[in-house]
Design an enzyme around this catalytic site. Structure first.
Site, mmCIF file in Angstrom:
data_model
loop_
_atom_site.group_PDB
_atom_site.id
_atom_site.type_symbol
_atom_site.label_atom_id
_atom_site.label_comp_id
_atom_site.label_asym_id
_atom_site.label_seq_id
_atom_site.Cartn_x
_atom_site.Cartn_y
_atom_site.Cartn_z
ATOM 1 N N HIS A 189 0.880 -1.236 -0.004
ATOM 2 C CA HIS A 189 -0.037 -0.034 0.022
ATOM 3 C C HIS A 189 1.005 1.204 0.021
ATOM 4 O O HIS A 189 0.555 2.446 -0.646
ATOM 5 C CB HIS A 189 -1.118 -0.115 1.018
ATOM 6 C CG HIS A 189 -2.207 -0.869 0.769
ATOM 7 N ND1 HIS A 189 -2.123 -2.203 1.199
ATOM 8 C CD2 HIS A 189 -3.264 -0.752 -0.064
ATOM 9 C CE1 HIS A 189 -3.414 -2.688 0.721
ATOM 10 N NE2 HIS A 189 -3.830 -1.969 -0.144
ATOM 11 N N GLU A 431 -10.922 -11.337 -5.813
ATOM 12 C CA GLU A 431 -9.663 -11.456 -5.658
ATOM 13 C C GLU A 431 -9.094 -12.510 -4.628
ATOM 14 O O GLU A 431 -8.025 -12.687 -4.183
ATOM 15 C CB GLU A 431 -9.363 -10.112 -4.773
ATOM 16 C CG GLU A 431 -10.151 -9.851 -3.667
ATOM 17 C CD GLU A 431 -9.722 -8.364 -2.764
ATOM 18 O OE1 GLU A 431 -8.899 -7.875 -3.041
ATOM 19 O OE2 GLU A 431 -10.727 -8.039 -1.960
ATOM 20 N N ASP A 455 -4.553 -8.943 -4.779
ATOM 21 C CA ASP A 455 -4.663 -9.951 -3.653
ATOM 22 C C ASP A 455 -4.768 -11.200 -4.453
ATOM 23 O O ASP A 455 -4.441 -12.389 -3.909
ATOM 24 C CB ASP A 455 -5.963 -9.770 -2.800
ATOM 25 C CG ASP A 455 -5.443 -8.738 -1.746
ATOM 26 O OD1 ASP A 455 -4.301 -9.284 -0.980
ATOM 27 O OD2 ASP A 455 -6.222 -7.939 -1.500
ATOM 28 N N CYS A 502 -9.373 -3.570 -11.027
ATOM 29 C CA CYS A 502 -8.792 -2.482 -10.344
ATOM 30 C C CYS A 502 -7.721 -2.821 -9.602
ATOM 31 O O CYS A 502 -6.919 -1.918 -8.874
ATOM 32 C CB CYS A 502 -10.059 -2.043 -9.393
ATOM 33 S SG CYS A 502 -10.374 -3.308 -8.010
HETATM 34 C C1 PEP Z 1 -6.565 -5.755 -5.177
HETATM 35 O O1 PEP Z 1 -6.376 -6.597 -4.205
HETATM 36 O O2 PEP Z 1 -5.955 -5.704 -6.248
HETATM 37 C C2 PEP Z 1 -7.024 -4.534 -4.873
HETATM 38 C C3 PEP Z 1 -7.379 -3.657 -5.758
HETATM 39 O O3 PEP Z 1 -7.400 -4.191 -3.403
HETATM 40 P P1 PEP Z 1 -6.259 -3.706 -2.634
HETATM 41 O O4 PEP Z 1 -5.117 -3.235 -3.238
HETATM 42 O O5 PEP Z 1 -6.554 -2.328 -1.669
HETATM 43 O O6 PEP Z 1 -6.133 -4.958 -1.690
HETATM 44 MG MG MG Z 2 -7.210 -6.628 -2.414
#
Ligand code: PEP
Ligand code: MG
Length: 543
Positions: A189, A431, A455, A502
């Site tokens: 993140h 995911e 994920d 996404c």
């Molecule tokens: C993902 O897991 O691809 C996602 C978009 O969610 P995050 O990165 O916030 O876990």
């Molecule tokens: Mg995710």
């Protein structure tokens, strides 16, 4: 000159001096002192310097943002002078013979804990202030820890062990040319945060991080992951040229604003932006995104000392919807847990947090929290084109439970005569491998799928997305991951619902043609990648 190799996590090139920001919690040392009086004098001196600095900040803020918004610095001064707090530090030095830094840190933790358990909302809000003033005191006691992300005063390259979302929130973006970090991987993140802010970043330097020193000159190449320490003149010239080229490329992309992402053979794609805060809408609009494909709502929770109220959340969601002016805004319900923690949730320690109590599992476990968020979201639907998305789904039963709660909130709002749009879409994130395997059944339950490749890659390949020592194995182009994506897309097609992506690999332009071919019709990426992706789509020609 020395070249270090990390992971290029956010594109762009920066040349400048390092500000080494060490995380106080990880670097605080506990020592036994002999000369108590000298330690108390050191503490007094640090307090004096802190009060002077706060007075200066207050005077500056008063001119810029007015009395009400500057009051916080007066409160910090009062807290620093508070007999109980300061007395507790002095007692720890005198009686426990602790070094001043540790005594301050300990008192900060104790008082913060005490504040956070108070009934009065105002007092609970002071929990983070007492941590702030403790950090200020510690920075004035230990030169190693002198720099903080929240106290940058001139543009610089920030070097930190990792970027905590809670710290970057307080950071002045204008003061940061680039980031280099010891921890992190491309899909951690902290890397996502850097990309959203459009700041070049190299993460995961691991042991090489120890080569960086405060004030040293470096070049950061966020495209390749190279970090050049004390560059010679020829290298500097070379990188200045690369930097200009990058800026020129960015300007060329700006010409695509106002155009659509349509392939040469006529397939129209929606290119949306991923955001974490309502203010990020500026970046989405600046880069001409078609909408918001992922609003990671958990950041609202991470910036607060307590659960944001229904009203606070409603205002945040409404702001985003209104500012996007009728374009689709997909808001994901809170995805806390794993690497996104908030202390007030009091989650138990877990051996495997990525496989633990996180995201929708917390929401279905703590339905009071979930219902508050759903009410705020559904109320906000009256102000734009809302879609709600649920993370970490592994079963049809979860989706049915969620839909039951959504219906309950709709009924309550109807009874209370509170307006909302009854036609907002409901979707789930794909995911987990379980959601892919069940995608044919899940597709019958919802309006859309959004594939979270970060994920999905982590769980399909059993490769921790946070662990830089195995970052080479974290491959969103792995055939197993691509087959998963294709399977979910086929299920969506069969059920007649739309499917988007996404996760970070939505921005991988070498995969765009594949995505278009398998029926993906929406891609949501960091705002600064929107135009590049639009160009990639416009160049595709599927015969
Ligand atoms: C993902 O897991 O691809 C996602 C978009 O969610 P995050 O990165 O916030 O876990
Ligand atoms: Mg995710």
């Amino acid at each position: 000159m020395k070249i270090l190799h990390g992971i290029g996590a956010s594109k762009g090139i920066a040349i400048g001096k390092i500000t080494l920001c060490l995380n106080i919690d990880n670097h605080i040392e506990k020592k036994t002192i002999i000369d108590v009086e000298a330690e108390l004098a050191r503490l007094d001196e640090a307090k004096k310097t802190s009060v002077e600095a706060l007075n200066a900040i207050y005077a500056k803020a008063l001119k810029r943002v007015g009395e009400a918004n500057s009051m916080i610095f007066q409160i910090h001064i009062m807290m620093l002078q508070d007999e109980d707090f300061y007395g507790a530090i002095q007692t720890a030095i005198r009686e426990e013979k602790l070094n001043a830094e540790y005594a301050v840190w300990q008192a900060g933790q104790q008082f913060s804990e005490m504040f956070s358990q108070m009934d009065d909302e105002y007092m609970r809000g002071r929990a983070s202030d007492v941590i702030d003033i403790s950090k200020r005191l510690i920075r004035n006691l230990d030169t190693r820890l002198a720099n903080g992300l929240d106290s940058l005063s001139s543009p610089t390259i920030v070097a930190a062990a990792d970027l905590m979302p809670s710290e970057t929130v307080q950071m002045d973006k204008e003061m940061v040319y680039a980031f280099v970090t010891q921890e992190g991987s491309k899909s951690s993140h902290s890397a996502i945060l850097a990309r959203t802010m459009g700041i070049p970043a190299v993460v995961g330097l691991a042991d090489q991080f120890n080569e960086l020193s405060d004030g040293a000159e470096i070049i950061v190449d966020g495209n390749t992951g190279d970090v050049i320490l004390e560059p010679d003149e020829a290298t500097r010239t070379d990188y200045r040229a690369k930097q200009e080229e990058f800026i020129k490329h960015q300007q060329e992309l700006k010409l695509l604003k106002g155009t659509k992402a349509i392939t040469k053979n006529g397939v129209e794609m929606e290119i949306n932006a991923n955001i974490g805060h309502p203010e990020d809408v500026d970046l989405a609009l600046e880069n001409d995104a078609d909408g918001i494909g992922l609003f990671r709502s958990e950041f609202l929770y991470m910036e607060s000392n307590q659960f944001p109220s229904e009203e606070e959340q409603f205002i945040a969601y409404k702001t985003v919807l209104e500012r996007m002016g009728g374009k689709r805004v997909i808001i994901r319900t809170l995805d806390l847990g794993a690497d996104k923690q908030v202390p007030y949730l009091n989650l138990p320690h877990e051996e495997n947090p990525a496989l633990g109590l996180r995201a929708i599992r917390i929401c279905l476990d703590r339905q009071d929290l979930f219902l508050t968020q759903l009410r705020a979201l559904i109320r906000a639907s009256a102000y734009g084109k809302l879609a709600i998305m649920f993370p970490m789904i592994i079963s049809v039963d979860e989706v049915r439970q969620i839909k039951g709660l959504v219906e309950k909130v709709k009924n309550d709002l109807t009874k209370e005569k509170i307006p909302f749009d009854p036609h907002f879409e409901i979707g789930i994130m794909i995911e987990t491998p379980a959601s892919v395997m069940l995608s044919d059944e899940l597709a019958k339950e919802v309006d859309f799928f959004s594939i979270g490749t970060n994920d999905l890659t982590q769980y399909t390949l059993a490769v921790d997305r946070m662990n830089h020592s195995i970052s080479k194995l974290f491959d969103s182009r792995h055939p197993a991951v691509l087959r998963m994506i294709e399977m979910a897309a086929q299920s969506a097609k069969k059920a007649g619902i739309w499917v988007g992506i996404c996760g970070e690999s939505a921005a991988d332009t070498s995969l765009t043609e594949f995505y278009v071919k398998i029926g993906v019709r929406e891609l949501s990426v960091t705002p600064s990648a929107v135009l590049e992706l639009r160009r990639a789509v416009q160049q595709i020609d599927i015969k």
